[in-house]
Design a protein around this motif. Structure first.
Motif, PDB file in Angstrom:
ATOM      1  N   LYS A   1     -10.338 -25.304  31.193  1.00  0.00           N
ATOM      2  CA  LYS A   1      -9.159 -26.046  31.622  1.00  0.00           C
ATOM      3  C   LYS A   1      -9.660 -27.162  32.525  1.00  0.00           C
ATOM      4  N   LEU A   2      -9.381 -28.401  32.147  1.00  0.00           N
ATOM      5  CA  LEU A   2      -9.832 -29.530  32.951  1.00  0.00           C
ATOM      6  C   LEU A   2      -9.178 -29.467  34.320  1.00  0.00           C
ATOM      7  N   GLY A   3      -9.943 -29.730  35.361  1.00  0.00           N
ATOM      8  CA  GLY A   3      -9.445 -29.659  36.724  1.00  0.00           C
ATOM      9  C   GLY A   3      -9.607 -28.285  37.348  1.00  0.00           C
TER      10      GLY A   3
ATOM     11  N   THR B   1     -15.397 -34.597  32.600  1.00  0.00           N
ATOM     12  CA  THR B   1     -14.130 -35.195  33.005  1.00  0.00           C
ATOM     13  C   THR B   1     -13.195 -35.223  31.790  1.00  0.00           C
ATOM     14  N   GLU B   2     -11.953 -35.577  32.027  1.00  0.00           N
ATOM     15  CA  GLU B   2     -10.976 -35.654  30.945  1.00  0.00           C
ATOM     16  C   GLU B   2     -11.367 -36.689  29.900  1.00  0.00           C
TER      17      GLU B   2
ATOM     18  N   PRO C   1     -12.062 -35.672  25.200  1.00  0.00           N
ATOM     19  CA  PRO C   1     -10.742 -36.175  24.825  1.00  0.00           C
ATOM     20  C   PRO C   1      -9.987 -35.308  23.834  1.00  0.00           C
ATOM     21  N   LEU C   2     -10.681 -34.410  23.156  1.00  0.00           N
ATOM     22  CA  LEU C   2     -10.044 -33.602  22.123  1.00  0.00           C
ATOM     23  C   LEU C   2      -9.998 -32.139  22.539  1.00  0.00           C
TER      24      LEU C   2
END
Length: 155
Positions: A54-56, A123-124, A128-129
């Motif tokens: 999970k990003l972040g 990073t996000e 991107p996918l």
């Protein structure tokens, strides 16, 4: 009219490949991305926690392996990302950072078993996918000593 009996099996196969290892707490499937020569560093496991990431949220990629050689000081760990499904408009941003192996693993590395962990690596824009292919390499001044590729799922 021919009806394929294999197509209904495709979805359970994909689900088991991507999600079962994470659910059972086992390492992710990976492949060597050095096609021209055999890696001089043998990778045994690649663990991604949590997976899907999970990003972040803090995430780790831990690589365990062994080597019959001593990896020279100054060797670097270099991550890169590519889209798992080419042709999409979103492309991963290039990763322009490297890590000194001695900063993330006990040095000297080898000849013996080793382990290193990369934390909060992406990073996000770099992922991107929902499904990306991550390459992680160990390089010295002369060549690539190890390269693994693993699917990274973003949830």
């Amino acid at each position: 009219m021919v009806i394929s009996h294999a197509q209904p099996l495709l979805l359970p196969l994909l689900v088991s490949y991507f999600f079962l290892p994470a659910a059972l707490g086992v390492s992710q499937p990976f492949v060597s991305c050095n096609r021209t020569h055999k890696d001089r560093v043998n990778v045994r496991t690649v663990d991604i926690t949590p997976h899907p990431i999970k990003l972040g949220v803090k995430s780790d990629i831990t690589i365990r392996g062994d080597t019959a050689i001593t990896i020279p000081e100054g060797a670097t760990v270099e991550p890169s990302v590519e889209a798992a499904f080419p042709g999409f408009n979103k492309r991963p941003a290039p990763i322009n950072r490297t890590y000194n192996l001695c900063d993330i693993a006990k040095c000297p590395v080898g000849p013996d078993s080793f382990m290193y962990t990369l934390s909060n690596l992406f990073t996000e824009e770099e992922l991107p996918l929902n499904i990306n292919i991550v390459h992680i390499s160990i390089k010295d001044k002369k060549d690539t000593m190890m390269c693994v590729a693993v699917y990274l799922i973003v949830g």
